[in-house]
Design an enzyme around this catalytic site. Structure first.
Site, PDB file in Angstrom:
ATOM      1  N   CYS A   1      53.701  98.857  91.056  1.00  0.00           N
ATOM      2  CA  CYS A   1      53.700  98.584  89.620  1.00  0.00           C
ATOM      3  C   CYS A   1      55.094  98.297  89.093  1.00  0.00           C
ATOM      4  CB  CYS A   1      53.070  99.741  88.854  1.00  0.00           C
ATOM      5  SG  CYS A   1      53.865 101.332  89.102  1.00  0.00           S
TER       6      CYS A   1
ATOM      7  N   GLU B   1      49.656 105.786  83.144  1.00  0.00           N
ATOM      8  CA  GLU B   1      50.712 105.046  83.858  1.00  0.00           C
ATOM      9  C   GLU B   1      50.057 103.758  84.326  1.00  0.00           C
ATOM     10  OE1 GLU B   1      52.677 103.096  86.145  1.00  0.00           O
ATOM     11  OE2 GLU B   1      52.087 104.526  87.704  1.00  0.00           O
TER      12      GLU B   1
END
Length: 515
Positions: free
Chosen positions: A273, A239
């Site tokens: 993010c 990720e």
């Protein structure tokens, strides 16, 4: 002020990013020490994997209660290491509780063995069983040190694995607290291990013989993890970073869209993010949207005061990165309508910033900024916005802002991203039943949701006898190449006409009996 974290004779000395006060001293674990953690975790996993799914669910419910009971302590620890405001830190405990609740409810059903169709082999039974990998090596970042760590811990133990957690060198105390909570909830002190240290410790974990790596962090670091894992063929779930786009259509509720943009770009000081890092606004509403954004962003206060909306950046390296992106845009013709500077006070605070007249020749529109900065670009129409969104190698999240559900779905279907949110942003990560992950430079594999749960198990195919024969019809028969049997099987399974298929089926059965 000194950098927040430094090494002192292979010790991590962690400091509060706002006050500079030393708040912890932790070992930089060697490869030998990490290997020992993996061995201990593997021994615990052998016992844990034999416990029922119901027992694991009970432990997860206990974990949820522990997180709730100690939420203030967790939030204070997060704040001391990251400089977040209390509300942001407390939100991480909400995500932890939601994840534990979801896993406790879903894992017993999702991970239960399922029946499978045997296809042409009707005299056999088939099923799929879901087995744990063994020991998961998890490397987690500093921006959401509890939520992300607890997510991978919860998912790993729900799937029957043990885990060795290597938290960021900036947030080891938060990682330690997550491990302590897991130990108390499971009643097994060795099931979840803590590996403290810097990049050397992370590299040692990747090469320690764990059975899978779960990495959350930058794209550059993810590439290094993948390269190292490839040498031992260790599977990974990555990720990675994002450069999330927000598309504002001509029929959007502009005041709502502006509020959402300011929050999504600056929540967590932009160190998220899936923060909005580029807004594409169609020409007809651009000026009005920008006006709303500036008015709202002007009210966002960055400080360590109780009334502040956002806190500090993590360290000087991050403040310098944000400043360089803004300065690059300014030098190439962009206008900074608000902010664009570091704040002159203790900590690494950066003023909420709005930048316009940007284009894709600027770093701020291409690379992850990770700060409280909202660049807004004028586009001719939605098609240009989609093209520009997809032109970036990152593909984590995106959002579409419109009053039309049909338009939202049409645009969402064209976006090469892992998730799309309509008339909001960020919130998909907090929905435990949704898979989370990206495409392209944002990584691969998924966490959260049923898909994320199954990332941490190996599906094993299982075939058993339903009827046993001395000789299987597909085995070798002397003097035959199997053409007759295979032809009859093909017609029985896929031929045209029921009588023709029935006749072929009878020939197959006769062949099975007489062989």
């Amino acid at each position: 002020m000194e950098a927040q974290q430094k090494n002192r004779r292979d010790r991590l000395v962690v400091t509060n990013p706002i006050t500079g006060a030393e708040i912890g001293d932790y070992p930089v674990m060697s490869s030998g020490e990490v290997a020992a953690l993996v061995v201990a975790a593997r021994e615990a996993q052998a016992e844990w994997s034999q416990l029922s799914l119901g027992h694991r669910a009970k432990s997860l419910r206990s974990l949820r209660r522990l997180i709730y009971d100690r939420a203030d302590e967790i939030a204070d620890t997060i704040r001391s290491e990251t400089g977040k405001v209390k509300g942001e830190a407390l939100a991480e405990t909400v995500i932890g509780c939601e994840m534990a609740t979801f896993l406790a409810r879903k894992a017993p059903r999702v991970l239960r063995a399922r029946g499978a169709s045997p296809g042409a082999f009707t005299h056999r039974s088939a099923r799929v069983v879901y087995e744990p990998f063994g020991v998961i090596g998890a490397i987690t970042p500093w921006n959401y040190p509890f939520a992300i760590s607890m997510s991978v811990i919860g998912t790993s133990i729900a799937a029957g694995n043990a885990i060795v957690l290597k938290p960021s060198e900036y947030t080891p105390a938060t990682g330690m607290l997550a491990v302590e909570l897991a130990a108390e909830a499971t009643g097994m002190g060795d099931l979840v291990q803590l590996a403290t240290g810097d990049g050397r410790t992370g590299a040692a974990l990747v090469e320690s013989g764990v059975d899978k790596i779960a990495f959350t962090g930058s794209t550059a670091s993810g590439a290094k993890v993948m390269e190292a894992a490839a040498r031992s063929l260790t599977p990974v779930v990555l990720e990675l970073g994002g450069k999330d786009a927000m598309i504002v259509c001509g029929d959007a509720d502009l005041e709502r869209a502006a509020r959402g943009a300011v929050w999504s770009a600056m929540y967590g000081c932009g160190q998220t993010c899936m923060a909005v890092e580029r807004a594409y606004v169609v020409d007809e509403v651009y000026d009005e949207f920008v006006e709303h954004v500036v008015q709202l962003a002007r009210r966002v206060r960055a400080s360590d005061e109780p009334e502040a909306m956002i806190g500090s950046l993590i360290a000087d390296f991050q403040r310098d990165r944000v400043a360089s992106h803004v300065e690059d845009a300014r030098n190439k013709g962009a206008r900074v309508l608000l902010g664009g500077r570091a704040l002159d006070e203790p900590g690494y605070f950066y003023a909420p910033t709005v930048v316009v007249d940007v284009d894709h020749g600027m770093t701020i529109m291409n690379e992850e900024t990770f700060g409280p900065v909202l660049p807004i670009m004028r586009v001719a129409d939605e098609d240009e916005a989609v093209r520009l969104t997809n032109g970036n190698p990152f593909g984590l999240d995106a959002s579409v802002w419109t009053r039309s559900r049909d338009r939202a779905r049409r645009i969402a279907g064209q976006l090469n991203v892992g998730a799309v949110v309509v008339n909001d942003h960020l919130i998909n990560y907090a929905i435990a039943d949704l898979p989370f992950g990206g495409v392209g430079h944002s990584g691969f594999g998924r966490v959260h949701g049923l898909e994320g749960l199954r990332e941490f198990v190996r599906p094993k195919a299982w075939v058993e006898d339903r009827l046993a024969f001395g000789q299987e019809p597909h085995w070798f028969v002397e003097g035959s190449n199997g053409e007759e049997f295979t032809g009859n099987l093909l017609t029985f399974r896929h031929g045209r006409g029921p009588l023709r298929r029935l006749a072929a089926g009878l020939r197959v059965v006769r062949g099975m009996i007489t062989r």
